[in-house]
Design a protein around this motif. Structure first.
Motif, short mmCIF file in Angstrom:
data_model
loop_
_atom_site.label_atom_id
_atom_site.label_comp_id
_atom_site.label_asym_id
_atom_site.label_seq_id
_atom_site.Cartn_x
_atom_site.Cartn_y
_atom_site.Cartn_z
N ASP A 85 87.62 75.41 42.99
CA ASP A 85 86.92 75.52 44.28
C ASP A 85 87.79 75.23 45.50
O ASP A 85 87.37 74.55 46.43
N LYS A 107 89.03 76.78 48.80
CA LYS A 107 88.37 77.82 49.60
C LYS A 107 89.00 77.98 50.98
O LYS A 107 89.26 77.00 51.67
N THR A 154 84.70 67.02 46.55
CA THR A 154 85.53 67.55 47.63
C THR A 154 86.54 66.49 48.08
O THR A 154 86.24 65.30 48.11
N SER A 183 82.16 80.44 42.05
CA SER A 183 81.21 79.60 41.34
C SER A 183 79.92 79.51 42.13
O SER A 183 79.85 79.94 43.28
N LEU A 197 90.06 82.40 47.45
CA LEU A 197 89.34 81.53 46.52
C LEU A 197 90.24 81.14 45.37
O LEU A 197 90.91 81.99 44.78
N ASP A 252 79.69 78.04 45.90
CA ASP A 252 79.82 78.80 47.14
C ASP A 252 78.46 79.08 47.78
O ASP A 252 78.29 78.93 49.00
#
Length: 354
Positions: free
Chosen positions: A310, A312, A68, A338, A306, A341
């Protein structure tokens, strides 16, 4: 006399209920919108919300482990969490990937409200015929709404949107298939408004809600890049059904339709928005129907933007939440949906549901 006795008892009961339910009282707090052209953004603490502070670090550890770059949580418009990882900062731009499809949805709704288009009209009414390789009769079945709902009936084996690549597979409206052909809506908007897509987008959405960022053209797509707070601003607009601090940016009825099942094939898809809590769903690049909710651990009323790797935007009206995640792919799976989530929502739930 008896009548006044009952009134007094009812009044006392109401007072007792309101005093003994702080969560109910807190719900009357006004929705907050950050000012445009300012770094000011009100905050709310985990403690103030009564969330589980001991579960925050496990959530952050998981996010960092899963590549992330940024993570934000808004409650009622106020920042509760804003975290950056792996060298990313609050000013660093990052790509929205397919999460940006919902930007196209919003602009389409604005253009319809202003009378430039009708989403029930065929695409060829606006950009002319020959934009696909289908016969004229089959091409003329494809409406703007088909592009919004991924039901164009065109071949989805590659993402190219030149006429030679847009070949007929099924009649429009009879097949759901995730495809970049929705970008043709940007051509429709540019053609009908007499402006470039970028100019109309900036005028009608980006500037009014204080976003930063820009569109960058790839070989097959027009991808939006921005900092995390700009993505959160769009999420906040969406939480408020297209309203920004009292100004209706996009028609509320259109927005409601956008975040409601749009066809009877993929129940978990609106107008380029993913919908949680439905009885079945389809995934990109598949014609198989899966039973159950997309994210079983996520709230049933949640709708989502989405994107690849990833990206979001989770919007949860019942909990007044907007949650943003930007970064690289969490796992080897890189599609819009994926396993990440599901696990992420288990971690989020541990924080917000003490």
């Amino acid at each position: 006399m008896k009548k006044w006795k009952y009134i007094k008892l009812i009044t006392l009961a109401i007072l007792f209920y309101s005093c003994s339910n702080p969560e109910e009282n807190s719900s009357v707090e006004a929705m907050y919108f950050p000012p445009n052209n300012s770094s000011t953004w009100e905050t709310k603490t985990i403690t103030e919300l009564g969330w589980n502070e001991s579960q925050v670090q496990p959530l952050l550890d998981y996010l960092e482990l899963k590549n992330t770059k940024s993570f934000m949580v808004l409650y009622n418009g106020r920042i509760v969490m804003e975290n950056y990882f792996n060298g990313h900062t609050s000013s660093t731009p990052w790509y929205w990937a397919s999460a940006g499809k919902t930007l196209t949805t919003t602009i389409t709704g604005i253009a319809e409200e202003e009378g430039f288009i009708n989403i029930n009209n065929k695409v060829s009414d606006y950009i002319g015929t020959g934009w696909t390789s289908a016969t004229l009769a089959k091409e003329n079945l494809i409406t703007c709404k088909n592009l919004l709902t991924m039901t164009s009936g065109l071949d989805d084996t590659n993402d190219a949107i030149d006429p030679a690549s847009l070949t007929y597979v099924a009649d429009a409206g009879t097949r759901w298939a995730y495809h970049s052909v929705f970008f043709k809506l940007q051509d429709v908007i540019a053609q009908t408004t007499g402006q470039t897509w970028d100019n109309y987008f900036n005028l009608k959405l980006k500037t009014p809600i204080g976003m930063t960022g820009l569109w960058l053209q790839t070989i097959t797509e027009n991808v939006y890049w921005s900092n995390t707070r700009s993505m959160a601003r769009f999420g906040l607009l969406s939480l408020n059904k297209g309203n920004w601090n009292g100004t209706q940016i996009v028609n509320q009825d259109f927005f409601t339709n956008s975040t409601t099942t749009s066809q009877n094939i993929n129940l978990s898809y609106g107008y380029l928005w993913w919908l949680n809590g439905k009885t079945s769903y389809h995934l990109p690049s598949s014609q198989f129907q899966f039973n159950g909710s997309i994210i079983p651990s996520g709230p049933n009323d949640m709708f989502m933007a989405l994107g690849l790797d990833d990206q979001k935007i989770y919007v949860v009206p019942s909990k007044k939440l907007v949650i943003i995640r930007m970064g690289n792919a969490a796992d080897t799976q890189t599609a819009a949906l994926s396993d990440f989530d599901e696990v992420l929502w288990q971690k989020i739930n541990a924080v917000i549901n003490p």
